[in-house]
Each structure stands twice: as C-alpha cells, then as structure tokens.
Design a protein around this motif. Structure first.
Motif, PDB file in Angstrom:
ATOM      1  N   SER A   1       0.828  -1.209   0.000  1.00  0.00           N
ATOM      2  CA  SER A   1       0.000   0.000   0.000  1.00  0.00           C
ATOM      3  C   SER A   1       0.863   1.260   0.000  1.00  0.00           C
ATOM      4  O   SER A   1       0.555   2.242  -0.686  1.00  0.00           O
ATOM      5  N   VAL A   2       1.944   1.238   0.772  1.00  0.00           N
ATOM      6  CA  VAL A   2       2.840   2.393   0.812  1.00  0.00           C
ATOM      7  C   VAL A   2       3.500   2.607  -0.551  1.00  0.00           C
ATOM      8  O   VAL A   2       3.596   3.744  -1.040  1.00  0.00           O
TER       9      VAL A   2
ATOM     10  N   GLU B   1       2.347   1.792  -3.458  1.00  0.00           N
ATOM     11  CA  GLU B   1       1.344   2.316  -4.381  1.00  0.00           C
ATOM     12  C   GLU B   1       1.073   3.796  -4.115  1.00  0.00           C
ATOM     13  O   GLU B   1       0.886   4.584  -5.041  1.00  0.00           O
ATOM     14  N   LYS B   2       1.077   4.183  -2.841  1.00  0.00           N
ATOM     15  CA  LYS B   2       0.882   5.584  -2.486  1.00  0.00           C
ATOM     16  C   LYS B   2       2.036   6.435  -3.008  1.00  0.00           C
ATOM     17  O   LYS B   2       1.828   7.527  -3.552  1.00  0.00           O
TER      18      LYS B   2
ATOM     19  N   SER C   1       1.632   6.987  -6.639  1.00  0.00           N
ATOM     20  CA  SER C   1       0.524   7.881  -6.968  1.00  0.00           C
ATOM     21  C   SER C   1       0.871   9.350  -6.760  1.00  0.00           C
ATOM     22  O   SER C   1       0.278  10.233  -7.396  1.00  0.00           O
ATOM     23  N   LEU C   2       1.819   9.643  -5.872  1.00  0.00           N
ATOM     24  CA  LEU C   2       2.188  11.029  -5.587  1.00  0.00           C
ATOM     25  C   LEU C   2       3.141  11.616  -6.625  1.00  0.00           C
ATOM     26  O   LEU C   2       3.372  12.840  -6.640  1.00  0.00           O
TER      27      LEU C   2
ATOM     28  N   LYS D   1       0.773  13.194   4.247  1.00  0.00           N
ATOM     29  CA  LYS D   1       0.004  12.441   3.257  1.00  0.00           C
ATOM     30  C   LYS D   1       0.010  10.935   3.550  1.00  0.00           C
ATOM     31  O   LYS D   1      -0.760  10.183   2.962  1.00  0.00           O
ATOM     32  N   PHE D   2       0.896  10.496   4.442  1.00  0.00           N
ATOM     33  CA  PHE D   2       0.985   9.081   4.808  1.00  0.00           C
ATOM     34  C   PHE D   2       0.437   8.814   6.213  1.00  0.00           C
ATOM     35  O   PHE D   2       0.676   7.757   6.791  1.00  0.00           O
TER      36      PHE D   2
ATOM     37  N   GLU E   1      -2.328   8.008   7.216  1.00  0.00           N
ATOM     38  CA  GLU E   1      -3.305   6.913   7.292  1.00  0.00           C
ATOM     39  C   GLU E   1      -2.670   5.578   7.699  1.00  0.00           C
ATOM     40  O   GLU E   1      -3.369   4.646   8.109  1.00  0.00           O
TER      41      GLU E   1
END
Length: 199
Positions: A21-22, A24-25, A28-29, A82-83, A85
């Motif tokens: 997930s990290v 992919e994040k 995306s940034l 932004k991280f 979450e």
C-alpha cells in the motif's frame, strides 16, 4: 543464499500488505526519484528468516526522493502528512536536502548526491543499502551492494559515509531483534562500486 534473491525479495514485499500500500501511495504522488528504503525492507527479510511476523522490530518506514528545486523542510513535513493513514510512522526525506543538515547531526560532511540511487549507496550497511519502488505492475530494486549480504544475514559496514558510532548503535539494536544476524567488525567496512538498479 536464495538462488534468485531479486525474485525472493519481491515476493516477500508483495506478501506484506502495508508495504504494498505504501509503494502504491508513493507511486501515486509522482514524487521525483522516490523510493521506499533501508531497514523496513531488510527487516521483512530477517523476520522471514527468523519465523517472526513480517513487521516485527520495524519502527518506521523511510521514504526518500530527490528534488534539488525545493529544499524546504516544510515540504517534507507536508509529504509525511500524506501518509498519516498508515499504522507505522513514515519518515520522508528529500535526499537533495540531506547535505544541509547531515554534518550537524552525525559529525561528518555529506557531499551533494547526484540522485536518489547515489544517496542510497551511502547508507550505513550493505544489507540496508536498499531501495524499492513500484513502477506500474513491477517492483524496481536499487541494491548498490547486491543482495548477498541481506539474504546471508551478514551485516557489513558501508564505509562511504557512516561512522563507527552509528554502525555500532544500529547493529546492536538489530542483533537484539534478530539474533541470527552476523555483524562484521567495523574494520571490514567496504565501499560500493556504484549505485545499481535491478529490475
């Protein structure tokens, strides 16, 4: 060592939903030259070898990028937000900014880096001199020393930038968490030949 360490490392990372997930994040940034790096990657390998939960002993995740046009600490802080979450603390550092504060913190000067792989090649040990990033459906691995020491459980100092004090501090904590690791003495430190990226 495993016959195909790159494939094995990829499989281990894919098996950890948080890391996936990290990654992919990060992708995306669209951060410039951004990678997930260092101990969080090595830690999942060592936990696998020790039969422990994948994230045991991993205190945080390190994300790095390279942007010489924006050297603001506020930008790094905004990116970390932004991280928020994610359940582990995430540290975001612009590698172009590191030379501005490194000597005050560690007592030795840090020459400017060319790019993120060049920065990764200066990390304290051969086993944690690592970067991973998601590129489409694939993982890209930056491993200036290769993956032999990582999968052999060997901790060897990278003599390019780190100090003996930092090396001893880090390895003492790691051995307490992963007793199977073999820590070589500071006198056996080595230098990377060059930053390399393995696809």
């Amino acid at each position: 060592m495993t016959p195909d360490p790159t494939a094995h490392l990829t499989d281990l990372i894919r098996d950890v939903p948080l890391l996936q997930s990290v990654l992919e994040k990060i992708e995306s940034l669209n951060l410039p030259d951004a990678w997930l790096v260092a101990g969080s990657i090595a830690g999942i390998v060592w936990n696998h070898q020790a039969g422990q939960p994948a994230l045991q002993g991993i205190r945080d995740l390190d994300i790095v990028y390279f942007d010489p046009q924006d050297l603001s600490a506020d930008t790094e802080a905004a990116l970390e937000a932004k991280f928020a979450e994610f359940p582990l603390p995430i540290d975001v550092k612009n590698q172009a900014r590191v030379p501005l504060w490194f000597e005050a913190k560690f007592g030795v000067p840090c020459p400017p880096y060319r790019d993120t792989p060049d920065a990764i090649a200066s990390y304290p040990t051969t086993s944690t001199t690592l970067g991973v990033r998601q590129v489409g459906k694939h993982l890209q691995i930056c491993a200036p020393f290769g993956l032999v020491d990582l999968f052999d459980g060997v901790i060897r100092a990278n003599g390019r930038l780190t100090t003996e004090e930092v090396y001893v501090k880090k390895t003492t904590r790691w051995v307490a968490e992963w007793p199977h690791l073999l820590v070589l003495p500071w006198s056996e430190r080595v230098l990377p030949e060059s930053p390399t990226v393995t696809l």
